[in-house]
Design an enzyme around this catalytic site. Structure first.
Site: not given
Lengths: 214, 214
Positions: B40, B109, B138
């Site tokens: 990521r 997700s 996050k």
């Protein structure tokens, strides 16, 4: 010979024009003479970029004007855009060409002969060469003049547009450059009347004497 | 039945680990028991993301552990990763699946049953479900508990990992969740010894009683 008409290449900027107004601005700009549209989104989420690209594609398709996506090959594939434009900080051109296949347009930003020749080798169709002037819309590494553009045009063999701070009233900078067109951001994005702005830009480009001897 | 072993899913974060150290950390983490790696990158240029993905892929390939790319389908294609992970702000799952083809992994997700069922319909293989705890890595919309995860697992029919602030010492939150594994960022990225951290996480997961009745 370019596969597309590069005369007036509009690069969008959602900092200068809210996304919900963008389709209307692009529509007007095309009516005024824009021949190619690049959607550039530097802060949007992938979902937003995708949705904005779909909305702009409706407009460009209506006018049969190619839509190029900046940087994001996945967005280009997702909306079946006509092509991709990449800079030196984006995917390597050879990788992009491999994934795009031979039929999609691939533009590359270049500011030196070396970058331009490498782009030609790696599968680019056309180049964006600049910056001609300092701009607020993109960080500028170094400026190029007409003679540099001319050398890039001749040594890469690729059609190209000059980019970076170009307006109707400074188009003379392209005199003798052999540029196949001009790319603009703010000259249209910030215009009160994008259609008329595009018309003036095309006219100024035609009068700039790009094929004159330097 | 999952197409991959989801037991311990490492999600990287270059804010927590400098990119040049990442291959070593990933290597150690896999030695400790990581079964799946997601790269990521939220601020890297496309070129940087591509180069980092190539570097991590060398490590994951050596260990025969799948490499999943977060958000960027183009990077996944460019490095021929094993799959893509997308969130609700990324490309729609149906579009991603169409471009990826049937053979690549597609994780989505989800934090509600509705999102999970939609992901299953749109071609996801597996889910990341969270957040279990608030995290720094996050932004968290809302927290999920074991019974929500269990409902998501049962109603979507998709294998899933729990994510969000999970550590070896709070793994009990997954008791009864039916989760197929757990995804971690900082529990490994911030560990002094990523191999030992991974080993402890796997052990804690095994002991968490995810298949217990709630």
């Amino acid at each position: 010979m370019s596969r597309v008409d590069l005369t007036l290449y509009l690069v969008t900027d959602s900092d200068l024009c809210p996304p919900e107004k963008m389709p209307e601005v692009v529509d007007k700009a095309i009516r005024g003479g824009v021949t190619l549209v690049q959607l550039r989104e530097k802060t949007a989420s992938s979902r937003e970029f995708y949705q904005r690209a779909l909305a702009i594609k409706e407009v460009t398709s209506d006018h049969h004007v190619p839509l190029i996506i900046n940087d994001r090959l996945d967005i280009a594939l997702a909306v079946d855009a006509d092509g991709l434009h990449i800079g030196q900080e984006d995917l390597p051109a050879s990788v992009a060409r491999r994934i795009l296949g031979p039929d999609k347009l691939l533009g590359v930003s270049a500011s030196t002969v070396e970058e331009a020749v490498a782009a030609a080798r790696d599968g680019a169709d056309h180049l964006g060469v600049g910056a001609l002037f300092p701009t607020d819309t993109k960080e500028v590494d170094h400026l190029v003049d007409a003679s540099t553009i001319r050398r890039i045009r001749q040594q890469s063999g690729l059609p190209l547009v000059g980019i970076g701070g170009i307006k109707a009233n400074n188009m003379g900078v392209l005199r003798g450059s052999l540029a196949d067109g001009v790319a603009v951001v703010s000259a249209i994005m910030c215009a009160y009347d994008p259609e008329s702005a595009a018309r003036q830009l095309v006219e100024a480009y035609r009068k700039a004497g790009v094929n004159d001897e330097i």
